[in-house]
Motif scaffolding. Structure first.
Motif, PDB file in Angstrom:
ATOM      1  N   UNK A   1       0.803  -1.221   0.000  1.00 23.46           N
ATOM      2  CA  UNK A   1       0.000   0.000   0.000  1.00 23.46           C
ATOM      3  C   UNK A   1       0.838   1.274   0.000  1.00 23.46           C
ATOM      4  N   UNK A   2       2.119   1.181   0.286  1.00 21.80           N
ATOM      5  CA  UNK A   2       2.904   2.384   0.516  1.00 21.80           C
ATOM      6  C   UNK A   2       2.916   3.318  -0.692  1.00 21.80           C
ATOM      7  N   UNK A   3       3.477   2.863  -1.797  1.00 19.12           N
ATOM      8  CA  UNK A   3       3.581   3.726  -2.980  1.00 19.12           C
ATOM      9  C   UNK A   3       2.219   4.162  -3.515  1.00 19.12           C
ATOM     10  N   UNK A   4       1.244   3.236  -3.648  1.00 20.95           N
ATOM     11  CA  UNK A   4      -0.078   3.686  -4.105  1.00 20.95           C
ATOM     12  C   UNK A   4      -0.711   4.721  -3.186  1.00 20.95           C
ATOM     13  N   UNK A   5      -0.481   4.609  -1.878  1.00 25.35           N
ATOM     14  CA  UNK A   5      -1.047   5.596  -0.947  1.00 25.35           C
ATOM     15  C   UNK A   5      -0.393   6.954  -1.137  1.00 25.35           C
ATOM     16  N   UNK A   6       0.912   6.966  -1.340  1.00 26.90           N
ATOM     17  CA  UNK A   6       1.586   8.229  -1.634  1.00 26.90           C
ATOM     18  C   UNK A   6       1.061   8.833  -2.928  1.00 26.90           C
ATOM     19  N   UNK A   7       0.769   7.973  -3.904  1.00 25.57           N
ATOM     20  CA  UNK A   7       0.228   8.455  -5.177  1.00 25.57           C
ATOM     21  C   UNK A   7      -1.176   9.027  -5.001  1.00 25.57           C
ATOM     22  N   UNK A   8      -2.002   8.364  -4.202  1.00 26.09           N
ATOM     23  CA  UNK A   8      -3.349   8.879  -3.937  1.00 26.09           C
ATOM     24  C   UNK A   8      -3.258  10.256  -3.282  1.00 26.09           C
ATOM     25  N   UNK A   9      -2.367  10.377  -2.302  1.00 25.65           N
ATOM     26  CA  UNK A   9      -2.207  11.664  -1.623  1.00 25.65           C
ATOM     27  C   UNK A   9      -1.790  12.769  -2.562  1.00 25.65           C
ATOM     28  N   UNK A  10      -0.830  12.485  -3.444  1.00 25.99           N
ATOM     29  CA  UNK A  10      -0.406  13.516  -4.383  1.00 25.99           C
ATOM     30  C   UNK A  10      -1.527  13.856  -5.351  1.00 25.99           C
ATOM     31  N   UNK A  11      -2.330  12.854  -5.732  1.00 25.60           N
ATOM     32  CA  UNK A  11      -3.461  13.114  -6.615  1.00 25.60           C
ATOM     33  C   UNK A  11      -4.518  13.980  -5.958  1.00 25.60           C
ATOM     34  N   UNK A  12      -4.803  13.711  -4.690  1.00 22.16           N
ATOM     35  CA  UNK A  12      -5.779  14.544  -3.968  1.00 22.16           C
ATOM     36  C   UNK A  12      -5.245  15.972  -3.808  1.00 22.16           C
ATOM     37  N   UNK A  13      -3.941  16.087  -3.570  1.00 23.52           N
ATOM     38  CA  UNK A  13      -3.354  17.424  -3.463  1.00 23.52           C
ATOM     39  C   UNK A  13      -3.435  18.185  -4.772  1.00 23.52           C
ATOM     40  N   UNK A  14      -3.223  17.460  -5.887  1.00 27.86           N
ATOM     41  CA  UNK A  14      -3.318  18.104  -7.194  1.00 27.86           C
ATOM     42  C   UNK A  14      -4.732  18.603  -7.475  1.00 27.86           C
ATOM     43  N   UNK A  15      -5.727  17.901  -6.948  1.00 27.59           N
ATOM     44  CA  UNK A  15      -7.111  18.346  -7.124  1.00 27.59           C
ATOM     45  C   UNK A  15      -7.352  19.712  -6.481  1.00 27.59           C
ATOM     46  N   UNK A  16      -6.585  20.029  -5.443  1.00 23.66           N
ATOM     47  CA  UNK A  16      -6.784  21.294  -4.722  1.00 23.66           C
ATOM     48  C   UNK A  16      -6.068  22.472  -5.370  1.00 23.66           C
ATOM     49  N   UNK A  17      -5.104  22.189  -6.224  1.00 20.57           N
ATOM     50  CA  UNK A  17      -4.291  23.299  -6.757  1.00 20.57           C
ATOM     51  C   UNK A  17      -5.101  24.355  -7.516  1.00 20.57           C
ATOM     52  N   UNK A  18      -6.165  23.990  -8.267  1.00 12.05           N
ATOM     53  CA  UNK A  18      -6.943  25.063  -8.907  1.00 12.05           C
ATOM     54  C   UNK A  18      -7.742  25.907  -7.924  1.00 12.05           C
ATOM     55  N   UNK A  19      -7.956  25.370  -6.714  1.00 13.53           N
ATOM     56  CA  UNK A  19      -8.756  26.087  -5.706  1.00 13.53           C
ATOM     57  C   UNK A  19      -7.847  26.887  -4.777  1.00 13.53           C
ATOM     58  N   UNK A  20      -6.838  26.208  -4.214  1.00 14.30           N
ATOM     59  CA  UNK A  20      -5.900  26.854  -3.294  1.00 14.30           C
ATOM     60  C   UNK A  20      -4.739  27.387  -4.135  1.00 14.30           C
ATOM     61  N   UNK A  21      -4.994  28.449  -4.855  1.00 12.71           N
ATOM     62  CA  UNK A  21      -4.020  28.955  -5.833  1.00 12.71           C
ATOM     63  C   UNK A  21      -2.870  29.733  -5.210  1.00 12.71           C
ATOM     64  N   UNK A  22      -3.010  30.152  -3.962  1.00 15.60           N
ATOM     65  CA  UNK A  22      -1.988  30.994  -3.338  1.00 15.60           C
ATOM     66  C   UNK A  22      -0.854  30.186  -2.716  1.00 15.60           C
ATOM     67  N   UNK A  23      -0.936  28.844  -2.778  1.00 13.46           N
ATOM     68  CA  UNK A  23       0.110  27.985  -2.213  1.00 13.46           C
ATOM     69  C   UNK A  23       0.851  27.305  -3.358  1.00 13.46           C
ATOM     70  N   UNK A  24       2.164  27.162  -3.210  1.00 13.08           N
ATOM     71  CA  UNK A  24       2.982  26.443  -4.178  1.00 13.08           C
ATOM     72  C   UNK A  24       2.373  25.053  -4.412  1.00 13.08           C
ATOM     73  N   UNK A  25       2.068  24.685  -5.665  1.00 12.36           N
ATOM     74  CA  UNK A  25       1.450  23.370  -5.926  1.00 12.36           C
ATOM     75  C   UNK A  25       2.257  22.211  -5.364  1.00 12.36           C
ATOM     76  N   UNK A  26       3.578  22.308  -5.410  1.00  9.08           N
ATOM     77  CA  UNK A  26       4.409  21.230  -4.864  1.00  9.08           C
ATOM     78  C   UNK A  26       4.251  21.125  -3.356  1.00  9.08           C
ATOM     79  N   UNK A  27       4.158  22.261  -2.671  1.00 10.76           N
ATOM     80  CA  UNK A  27       3.937  22.244  -1.225  1.00 10.76           C
ATOM     81  C   UNK A  27       2.573  21.645  -0.896  1.00 10.76           C
ATOM     82  N   UNK A  28       1.567  22.001  -1.681  1.00 15.27           N
ATOM     83  CA  UNK A  28       0.223  21.489  -1.454  1.00 15.27           C
ATOM     84  C   UNK A  28       0.176  19.976  -1.625  1.00 15.27           C
TER      85      UNK A  28
END
Length: 453
Positions: A348-375
């Motif tokens: 589960x380790x790598x897929x879970x990290x991938x899910x997390x990064x995918x969920x973070x990417x979903x927020x980038x169009x909304x939380x535009x004031x934060x560096x996408x990589x940080x998000x």
């Protein structure tokens, strides 16, 4: 007073001299040096096994993507049949090779029966784990090799200790597991913390040295072969303004809820399934085939994004700041859930990290004031910490994999909050809940030697 204090000083000097003689005896004891040689040799083997497993897994995943590109619809047949075959072989001959492998290590450490430990960590199980995890990647499952490397590391140490005739296995098994994490992620500190926080749930001082030394040796072997690399590359995300910190509670809340729901759902499906799922699980091959068919549909619909360990997509998001497709996180979560619940080997380790990064990417169009990589970093650590409920391990793994020291405090805050939210949803940590399935069967519950630590 002088007559009273003199015997006390004499007794104190006598006890000190006795302890010194014991330390000298232990330092030159053949048995102590035998144990040291065993864990040294075992740690080297763990490092070699982890490197070989990593290379095999990479080739297996590349083969699936080549098949998908050449024959776009073939996974509709190949993936379900592959799931059926792997689930059947696992249930029939190698039941201890199912799933991640971390619950098996937890169960083995909790067991005092040598036969039961052998069934969970024997060399047959280790080989089956490596081969069938690679085959799971070939047929398009959403699994990783990092969790299985924990079981492989524990099995290597167990085998070496058994061959050397050392009966006290617990410390060596824990050391092998930590070495497996260290070699799999090139993250030595994370390996030590994982052993303490997740596997042992405590810190036993007398196994401290052996765990650290095993991690250093296995990590060194990996470093010599693969080089000194960061798993995802060197990420340089920053949170400079005060407004950036608003991303911490946002990522902790979303990651904590999603990770907690994933953990609780997987525990429910595998241990206390609803009646309709319980009916399907009575036929493991049928259930695995249904899971495989859904994973295949997701894989074809997402051009392969839903399959594999998600390393490439996660690296692109964290290292380059690339925005992932909005459906990536949810589709990867579902594919990982089904792959894990199907009964086939895979972590589960790598897929879970991938899910997390995918969920973070979903927020980038909304939380535009934060560096996408940080998000994406914050969401990755938040979701992962919520799934495994081991926040310190999550922070250190992400920090060591990205070589990013600028985000330590935000990562820690996000991981702790997310893990706390997850505990409100899923009371028991995922791996410990799943380890109950590997508790000793009635035939193993006979009188056996007392458990050693």
């Amino acid at each position: 007073m002088q007559h009273t204090s003199e015997p006390i000083r004499t007794n104190t000097r006598g006890r000190r001299a006795l302890r010194l003689r014991r330390y000298r005896y232990v330092g030159f004891s053949r048995r102590v040096w035998q144990r040291r040689a065993v864990f040294l040799l075992g740690a080297i083997f763990v490092g070699l096994a982890a490197v070989g497993f990593a290379k095999l897994s990479d080739k297996a995943q590349a083969l699936y993507y080549a098949i998908l590109n050449q024959w776009h619809w073939l996974p509709l047949v190949m993936t379900p049949l592959g799931f059926v075959a792997l689930a059947y072989v696992t249930a029939r001959w190698f039941p201890a090779a199912a799933g991640s492998g971390i619950p098996q290590v937890i169960a083995a450490r909790a067991s005092s029966n040598p036969a039961h430990r052998q069934s969970l960590l024997g060399w047959q199980t280790m080989i089956a784990k490596i081969v069938m995890t690679a085959l799971a990647l070939v047929v398009g499952a959403s699994v990783g090799r990092e969790g299985p490397t924990v079981q492989v590391g524990a099995s290597v140490m167990f085998a070496v200790a058994s061959f050397a005739g050392i009966g006290r296995h617990n410390g060596l098994v824990l050391a092998g597991s930590a070495a497996g994490i260290a070699a799999a992620f090139n993250a030595p500190i994370a390996g030590i913390l994982f052993a303490i926080e997740e596997l042992a749930k405590s810190f036993a001082g007398r196994i401290n040295d052996i765990v650290i030394a095993s991690v250093a040796i296995a990590g060194g072997v990996s470093w010599l072969i693969l080089g000194n690399y960061a798993y995802f590359g060197e990420v340089s995300a920053q949170m400079i303004r005060a407004a950036d910190w608003s991303a911490v509670p946002i990522c902790a809340a979303i990651g904590g809820v999603m990770g907690g729901l994933f953990s609780r759902s997987l525990i429910t499906i595998t241990r206390r399934p609803p009646s309709f799922i319980a009916a399907l699980r009575k036929e493991p091959a049928v259930f695995a085939g249904i899971c495989g068919l859904i994973v295949a549909i997701l894989s074809i619909a997402t051009a392969g994004y839903a399959s594999g360990n998600g390393y490439g997509e996660t690296r692109a998001g964290l290292l380059l700041g690339e925005q992932l497709p909005f459906w990536y996180g949810p589709s990867k979560l579902i594919a990982t859930m089904l792959s894990s619940a199907s009964g086939i080997p895979g972590g589960l380790f790598s897929p879970s990290l991938a899910v997390g990064s995918g969920l973070g990417s979903m927020l980038t169009p909304v939380v535009t004031f934060v560096d996408p990589r940080a998000l994406m970093l914050l969401m990755t650590v938040g979701y992962f910490a919520a799934v495994v409920q081991a926040p310190l391990t999550a922070v250190v793994i992400v920090m060591e994999m990205t070589s990013d020291r600028n985000m330590v405090v935000p990562l820690m805050a996000t991981a702790l909050l997310a893990a706390g939210i997850s505990r409100l949803i899923s009371r028991q940590p995922l791996y410990h809940a799943l380890s109950h399935a590997y508790a000793p069967k009635p035939q193993h519950k006979e009188a056996s030697p007392s458990r050693a630590s």
